[in-house]
Write an enzyme that holds these catalytic residues in place. Structure first.
Site, PDB file in Angstrom:
ATOM      1  N   HIS B  65       0.824  -1.196   0.000  1.00 57.05           N
ATOM      2  CA  HIS B  65       0.000   0.000   0.000  1.00 57.05           C
ATOM      3  C   HIS B  65       0.866   1.257   0.000  1.00 57.05           C
ATOM      4  O   HIS B  65       0.566   2.228  -0.673  1.00 57.05           O
ATOM      5  CB  HIS B  65      -0.892  -0.020   1.246  1.00 57.05           C
ATOM      6  CG  HIS B  65      -1.916   1.057   1.269  1.00 57.05           C
ATOM      7  ND1 HIS B  65      -3.190   0.865   0.819  1.00 57.05           N
ATOM      8  CD2 HIS B  65      -1.843   2.336   1.672  1.00 57.05           C
ATOM      9  CE1 HIS B  65      -3.867   1.988   0.943  1.00 57.05           C
ATOM     10  NE2 HIS B  65      -3.065   2.905   1.465  1.00 57.05           N
ATOM     11  N   HIS B 137     -10.769   2.287  -1.664  1.00 60.34           N
ATOM     12  CA  HIS B 137     -10.999   1.748  -0.324  1.00 60.34           C
ATOM     13  C   HIS B 137     -11.875   0.510  -0.478  1.00 60.34           C
ATOM     14  O   HIS B 137     -13.009   0.477  -0.044  1.00 60.34           O
ATOM     15  CB  HIS B 137     -11.659   2.807   0.572  1.00 60.34           C
ATOM     16  CG  HIS B 137     -11.097   2.829   1.952  1.00 60.34           C
ATOM     17  ND1 HIS B 137     -11.844   3.056   3.065  1.00 60.34           N
ATOM     18  CD2 HIS B 137      -9.839   2.640   2.404  1.00 60.34           C
ATOM     19  CE1 HIS B 137     -11.071   3.017   4.138  1.00 60.34           C
ATOM     20  NE2 HIS B 137      -9.855   2.768   3.761  1.00 60.34           N
TER      21      HIS B 137
END
Lengths: 160, 806
Positions: B65, B137
């Site tokens: 990430h 998300h």
């Protein structure tokens, strides 16, 4: 002292959440529900007297034009019709932003007295002839509560 | 460093391979063997074992990430060429070789800050710049749609508030991919939420967070496909406005580390590493959390106030990895010391490593010169925003963490940020042959259904259908700068191509935001999916009057597990399209994000999403009054088709009706497209165009229908007046109407501007194919001149609106 406050829409005022849940229940394939009423619940643990809690409700928790409230007893609904009650609460540890805001709001209203915690939940009154608790269970699981962050309990109201 | 009841020392120096992997797994670190070994070597050299705090810090900072290890790693790529032979090559840092390379080579002076901060920043007006960022998300939204989507928005807003020295969020854009809303309840596993519930929850999350923050949501798209049932995609984007003098940070040793905003709790621990792990029904739930937009609004307002008084030298948000990433980033070039026991907590009993990596929402970290502390605290205190000094930036080039006066971590900044070993991964790509519609299958459809019925069926597909139910829940007016809104037309219910915003109400300057996305094309070739998405984002933007010469792009890669060679091969194809298109259109990428591992394991099988590329575009325009909308305006006006139509039905909505993918994916001729966009931009700027709409899903027929019912007028189209790059035309009116060839527009022109418009479009592929009618019907005359489609526009609109009227 723990107060339980229920806030619901007045009669003849559109309950948008209730209506949308009702539609979703039909999509779920359960046709036994005729109407849904939604009720917002606040569980307040605070050193406040009844008059202070009443003030909090009037000034912060409700829209006096469209909503009504009752402290420590359920708001009015068509209890004579067959129904089942489902309550949905956040699990312990999950952020309850509305609950936190109530504490700030009480402070801003200058209501004196310590508020230890505020938890918010939602009550759904599922009206319907022949609705079974098993169906209510399915509705709760598939629509109303997300087991990851929420718990629910089912209360048999008046069964047909 | 000594072990206490709060800090454990983890023995890694004596571990073999299995032991190292077991540690990574047990603590949810998502570190592979090479990485664990690198850490082992580092601590062997130091002559000690790491604490849990140190190990967690490394895992967060080195997560996919935060570091994009796959796309920046080494890729051994082989691909099959058209003649069937195989080619192989080694790609060193795919992002640098493609997306970022295009920007570097274009080297445009108006790109002010690219690929280094929380968002890309471009020049806007004399004093101001615009920042733009789009994030995903996905996993949190799959588990808890409301909280997941809300915190997604909250996170990207903080990226904008934390870019440079802070920008003011002015517009949100949200794009979703969900499973089909009519998926039967009993056809999906009990371990997941139904797509419609996910969709409603996500929309409610976006609504509540965006609206309460007072940011208009003006742009978006929603795609529905069964491949997103188990793993929806939620893209959240924000545009920010900032004075140019605040576009960079400069943290100095001695500056205080000031934590501002929400308190730290146990929520959202392991979000960064969690995003690199495949979902299944046992997936850890601490990664899910619920945001509080009111807190974030107060943080945003006070922070911008402090910025304008020049009270701090650096700011960044606590995103994935929490304090560990935020302090790590700000102190990267100098060093930092943090006292973890000083961080304000939601409740007692948190361990030091939990405090350090918690991803509790609504937190920012500032670098404040000590002499400014009193003044900045005054601003935060006045608005009831909690702010606490938790440490200081140093000149040691080390990250030092203390808890109750005990050192619990000491790591070299260099090792923390550059120590991560590079991935070497294999990638492969080959063309798959998909089933084509057989003559019998197609004629069965054509025989049973008129072209009008096919059009209606496409209009009612959830991906094409009106998103009004969603859009109307979003505030798209707040701040007062919305010029072209998501819904437009005679009664404000037609689908805008892009949104236009004027963030500074004292000036006519504005910007356009648009997007392009069509994952179905990627089933055939991710290269053309990406090229198509870029083309679509650009033509959407051109439609409303965007300036192609002042346009920047953002990429969002969403793919499955990159350990699978074919998944990574698709990413390579897509990245190369980014480079080729950006270079040809001269539209640089300024920021981007990848979300890999979008897979769900169900009963031992891994279900991957359709690989999806979202392209977001932003264009600066000097006068918003020249913008136009897509609804037709006046009967008697002329309708032109711009661009070439090929038999490109691969991945189209038409073939989707037949249950097929096909092979003829829409391609792009970049040079031709760029030239067309430039001419059209000019014509719109000269006021020659009454309305303009791009051709995308559903092709010519859908675009014509949308323009007509948005304008509440009829339209007549004569196919015989067009020129079609389609063999065997007579049989192929269906292909003409529903092909999804790129770089095409339908344009409405007043007859008095006919000459000027045709002159402006000289050299382009232009055909005058119809006109606006007073009667409210859409009529298409076939190649032979016969009416082949005649539909009432009210009926078409109802079909288009009905599907998602929840």
């Amino acid at each position: 002292m723990i107060y339980r406050i229920e806030v619901g829409y007045k009669k003849n005022i559109l309950d948008a959440l209730g209506e949308s849940v009702n539609k979703d229940i039909h999509d779920l394939g359960i046709k036994k529900v005729s109407k849904v009423k939604s009720v917002q619940i606040y569980k307040i643990d605070a050193d406040l007297n009844f008059a202070q809690v009443d003030e909090l409700c009037r000034k912060l928790l409700i829209d006096p034009i469209t909503q009504e409230y009752l402290v420590n007893q359920p708001v009015e609904h068509e209890a004579a019709l067959p129904h089942i009650l489902v309550e949905v609460w956040f699990k312990k540890g999950v952020t309850d932003a509305v609950g936190d805001t109530v504490i700030t709001g009480a402070r801003d209203l200058n209501i004196q007295g310590a508020i230890n915690s505020v938890h918010t939940g939602t009550k759904y009154v599922l009206y319907g002839q022949k609705l079974t608790t098993q169906q209510a269970e399915t509705i709760a699981r598939k629509l109303l509560a997300n087991a990851i962050v929420q718990d629910y309990n089912i209360n048999q109201g008046k069964l047909a | 460093m000594t072990e206490t009841d709060k800090v454990s020392i983890i023995n890694i120096r004596d571990q073999g391979d299995d032991g190292l992997l077991a540690i990574s797994r047990k603590n949810l670190l998502a570190l592979n063997l090479t990485e664990m070994k690198t850490i082992q070597d580092y601590f062997r050299d130091l002559g000690r074992d790491p604490t849990d705090v140190e190990l967690e810090t490394l895992a967060q900072t080195w997560s996919e990430h935060c570091k994009h290890k796959t796309l920046r790693g080494i890729i051994e790529y082989r691909s099959q060429t058209a003649d069937g032979s195989w080619q192989s090559e080694t790609i060193d840092n795919l992002l640098k070789q493609t997306v970022m390379k295009a920007t570097a080579e274009l080297n445009l002076p108006w790109c002010l800050s690219v690929f280094k901060d929380n968002a890309g920043v471009i020049d806007f007006t004399k004093d101001n710049a615009l920042a733009f960022k789009v994030e995903t998300h996905n996993h949190p939204s799959a588990l808890e749609p409301y909280g997941g989507a809300g915190t997604g928005i909250g996170g990207v807003i903080r990226d904008i508030v934390g870019v440079g020295l802070g920008a003011k969020p002015v517009v949100n854009t949200d794009v979703f991919c969900f499973g089909p809303p009519d998926t039967p309840f009993d056809s999906i596993s009990d371990s997941i939420l139904h797509p419609k519930r996910i969709a409603k929850g996500v929309v409610a999350g976006v609504r509540d967070y965006g609206n309460r923050m007072g940011i208009p949501t003006t742009n978006g798209a929603v795609i529905f496909d069964p491949s997103f049932i188990y793993n929806p995609l939620v893209f959240c984007g924000t545009v920010g406005l900032m004075p140019k003098k605040y576009i960079s940070k400069e943290v100095l040793p001695g500056d205080l580390v000031l934590a501002v905003g929400g308190r730290t709790g146990r929520d959202g621990i392991h979000g960064a590493t969690f995003s690199s792990i495949e979902l299944d029904k046992e997936t850890e739930v601490s990664a899910v959390q619920i945001g509080n937009p009111i807190v974030e609004k107060k943080v945003t307002d006070t922070l911008l106030k402090a910025r304008d008084l020049d009270l701090y030298r650096g700011v960044t948000d606590c995103g994935a990895g929490g304090f560990s990433s935020a302090v790590g980033e700000l102190g990267e070039s100098c060093g930092a010391r943090v006292y973890l026991d000083r961080a304000p907590l939601k409740y007692q009993g948190m361990l030091p490593w939990e405090i350090w990596i918690s991803e509790s929402q609504e937190r920012m970290v500032l670098a404040v010169p000590p002499e400014n502390l009193d003044r900045i605290m005054e601003i935060f205190t006045a608005e009831n925003v909690e702010a606490t000094v938790i440490g200081q930036f140093t000149a040691t080039k080390k990250l030092e963490l203390l808890y109750n006066e005990e050192t619990v971590a000491t790591l070299d900044m260099d090792f923390l940020h550059d120590g991560v070993p590079r991935y070497v991964r294999k990638a492969m790509w080959q063309l798959h042959k998909h089933e084509e519609p057989s003559a019998s299958r197609e004629s069965r459809v054509a025989g049973q259904k008129s072209l009008g019925k096919i059009l209606k069926q496409i209009l009612s597909q959830p991906t094409v259908a009106s998103k009004e139910w969603i859009i109307r829940q979003y505030d798209h007016e707040v701040q007062g700068g919305s010029i072209i809104k998501p819904l437009t037309g005679a009664v404000n219910d037609g689908p805008s191509d892009a949104s236009v915003c004027r963030p500074d109400l004292s000036s006519w300057s504005g910007f356009v935001v648009s997007n392009g996305i069509n994952p179905r094309y990627g089933l055939i070739d991710p290269y053309w999916m990406t090229a198509s998405a870029i083309d679509e984002a650009l033509r959407n933007l051109v439609c409303v009057g965007g300036d192609i010469e002042r346009t920047a792009l953002l990429d969002n890669f969403c793919w499955g597990n990159p350990d699978k060679e074919e998944q990574l091969g698709g990413i390579v194809r897509a990245a190369r399209a980014c480079y080729d298109a950006a270079k040809a259109y001269k539209t640089p990428f300024i920021s981007g994000k990848d979300s890999l591992n979008n897979e769900y394991s169900l009963e031992g099988r891994s279900l991957s999403i359709m690989a999806t590329m979202l392209i977001s575009a932003i264009s600066v325009i000097s006068d918003v009054r020249k913008c136009i909308t897509m609804d037709i305006k006046k009967s008697g006006n002329l309708i032109y088709l711009l661009g070439d139509t090929y038999e490109e039905l691969g991945g189209s909505q038409y073939l989707a009706l037949l249950g097929l993918t096909g092979n003829g994916v829409p391609r792009v001729n970049f040079a031709k497209a760029k030239s067309l966009f430039t001419s059209l931009t000019k014509a719109i700027g000269q006021g020659l165009v009454a309305s303009c709409h791009d051709l995308s899903e559903g092709g010519l027929a859908v675009a014509a229908a949308e323009m007509a019912f948005a304008g509440n007028l009829g339209m007549e189209i004569q196919l015989a007046d067009g020129s079609w790059q389609i063999a065997d035309k007579d049989k192929n009116e269906t292909a003409i109407l529903f092909s999804e060839s790129n770089s095409r527009f339908l344009v409405e022109v007043d007859p008095k501007n006919k000459k000027a418009f045709e002159k402006a479009m000289k050299g382009q592929s232009v055909a005058l194919i119809g006109k606006v009618r007073k009667d409210k019907t859409l009529q298409v005359k076939g190649l032979g001149g016969k009416v082949i489609l005649k539909e009432n526009i009210a009926g078409l609109k109802e079909t288009w609106q009905k599907t998602l009227r929840w």
